[in-house]
Design an enzyme around this catalytic site. Structure first.
Site, mmCIF file in Angstrom:
data_model
loop_
_atom_site.group_PDB
_atom_site.id
_atom_site.type_symbol
_atom_site.label_atom_id
_atom_site.label_comp_id
_atom_site.label_asym_id
_atom_site.label_seq_id
_atom_site.Cartn_x
_atom_site.Cartn_y
_atom_site.Cartn_z
ATOM 1 N N ASN A 19 1.669 -1.354 0.298
ATOM 2 C CA ASN A 19 0.165 0.175 0.054
ATOM 3 C C ASN A 19 0.539 1.623 0.235
ATOM 4 O OD1 ASN A 19 -1.465 1.867 0.876
ATOM 5 N ND2 ASN A 19 -2.698 0.889 2.232
ATOM 6 N N HIS A 65 0.964 5.769 1.602
ATOM 7 C CA HIS A 65 1.649 7.377 2.182
ATOM 8 C C HIS A 65 3.311 7.911 1.576
ATOM 9 C CE1 HIS A 65 -0.829 7.070 5.765
ATOM 10 N NE2 HIS A 65 -0.212 5.400 5.797
ATOM 11 N N HIS A 120 -5.874 3.421 -1.292
ATOM 12 C CA HIS A 120 -7.120 3.802 -0.892
ATOM 13 C C HIS A 120 -7.445 5.221 -1.517
ATOM 14 C CE1 HIS A 120 -9.785 4.194 3.162
ATOM 15 N NE2 HIS A 120 -10.668 4.467 2.452
ATOM 16 N N ARG A 158 -9.596 8.351 -0.116
ATOM 17 C CA ARG A 158 -10.661 8.540 0.534
ATOM 18 C C ARG A 158 -11.076 9.667 0.199
ATOM 19 N NH1 ARG A 158 -8.437 6.846 5.685
ATOM 20 N NH2 ARG A 158 -9.967 8.011 6.135
ATOM 21 N N ARG A 182 -7.401 12.810 0.449
ATOM 22 C CA ARG A 182 -5.907 13.240 1.659
ATOM 23 C C ARG A 182 -4.825 12.388 1.069
ATOM 24 N NH1 ARG A 182 -6.982 10.634 7.103
ATOM 25 N NH2 ARG A 182 -9.152 10.971 7.287
ATOM 26 N N GLU A 225 -8.555 0.538 -2.394
ATOM 27 C CA GLU A 225 -9.612 0.468 -1.676
ATOM 28 C C GLU A 225 -10.721 1.829 -1.576
ATOM 29 O OE1 GLU A 225 -7.353 0.440 2.293
ATOM 30 O OE2 GLU A 225 -6.455 -1.506 1.605
ATOM 31 N N THR A 258 -8.142 3.520 8.710
ATOM 32 C CA THR A 258 -9.280 3.049 9.173
ATOM 33 C C THR A 258 -9.656 2.078 9.491
ATOM 34 O OG1 THR A 258 -8.558 2.160 6.509
ATOM 35 C CG2 THR A 258 -10.487 0.838 7.576
ATOM 36 N N GLU A 295 -11.014 -9.249 3.242
ATOM 37 C CA GLU A 295 -9.673 -8.563 3.456
ATOM 38 C C GLU A 295 -10.258 -8.509 5.418
ATOM 39 O OE1 GLU A 295 -7.288 -5.594 1.844
ATOM 40 O OE2 GLU A 295 -5.947 -5.371 4.087
ATOM 41 N N HIS A 302 -2.938 -4.625 8.366
ATOM 42 C CA HIS A 302 -3.602 -3.669 9.158
ATOM 43 C C HIS A 302 -2.354 -3.404 10.164
ATOM 44 C CE1 HIS A 302 -5.167 0.263 10.554
ATOM 45 N NE2 HIS A 302 -6.365 0.045 9.405
#
Ligand code: PXP
Length: 240
Positions: A6, A9, A42, A44, A48, A69, A100, A152, A192
């Site tokens: 992922n 970031h 993801h 969102r 962001r 996601e 999340t 998941e 996660h």
């Protein structure tokens, strides 16, 4: 076991200055070179980190599957159905959360119906539909009923527990749920809060197809570069 990386970031750093660097596509390509089996982003509601344009470019630039996601609320579902990434994982989303916070509450009739509708739309567009859920048998049954291809499983309880007994308890429920969901012929992924230090026991769980890991890899990449950071995670998983 497959490793999904992922890269949200990387975009978080970019968006901190509304800049063009660090370049997300370079991060994705270097992650692939480091051994990523898929790339996750993801999208969102507040945009962001990941932007629509990132997903459009990733879809054409990647040679590994792209997993997006989204929450099934808002405009994201329509967008992914137009772009058609390989997989979509539906997650709950609240505007104030840092990340999340938990799985979909499929026990709520409203959430279940909205999720089942989104799954149907994704599958009609040839997109593998996955649901982010807590490690509970009832959630697996409801995911199946909603028509999902995959689940998941949230590893948050395992990764955030502090006492050994809590970690053992959380791990035990992950073991049981992986076995239960795979017997129901669902693809089982997990993620996660997984890190270089806690991933090994999870990588030993049978019937799990893929682990999705983000923050820990991007944090390591600050010091070692993302290709090496992914290689290091790959090694932890392969040697587990
Ligand atoms: N899986 C899901 C559904 C997530 O929402 C996230 C966080 O974006 C992850 C996996 C990755 O979590 P982490 O960044 O803690 O590795």
């Amino acid at each position: 076991m497959l490793l999904g990386v992922n890269i949200d970031h990387v975009a978080t750093v970019r968006e901190a200055r509304k800049s063009f660097e660090p370049d997300l596509i370079t991060a994705a390509v270097l992650s692939q070179l480091g051994g990523a089996d898929s790339i996750t982003v993801h999208l969102r509601q507040d945009r962001r980190h990941i932007q629509e344009q990132d997903i459009i470019i990733l879809k054409t630039a990647l040679s590994v599957p792209l997993n997006v996601e989204i929450s099934s609320a808002g405009t994201m579902l329509e967008f992914v159905c137009n772009i058609r990434p390989d997989k979509v994982c539906l997650v709950p989303e609240s505007p104030s959360e840092v990340t999340t916070e938990g799985g979909l509450n499929l026990k709520s009739r409203k959430v279940f119906l909205q999720t089942a509708k989104a799954v149907k739309k994704l599958r009609a567009n040839d997109i593998e539909a996955s649901l982010f859920i807590e490690p509970e048998t009832e959630m697996v049954d409801l995911a199946l009923k909603a028509g999902a291809d995959a689940v998941e499983i949230n590893t948050k309880d395992y990764s955030e527990s502090e006492s050994l007994s809590d970690i053992d308890r959380a791990y035990d429920s992950l073991l049981k749920i992986a076995s239960y969901a795979s017997k129901k012929r669902l693809i089982v992924n997990m993620g996660h809060g997984l890190t270089y230090d806690n991933v090994s026991p999870i990588a030993r769980i049978e019937n799990v197809t893929e682990l999705n890991i983000g923050h820990s890899i991007v944090a390591k990449a600050v010091f070692y570069g993302i290709e090496k950071a992914v290689k290091m995670m790959r090694k932890e998983i392969d040697q587990a």
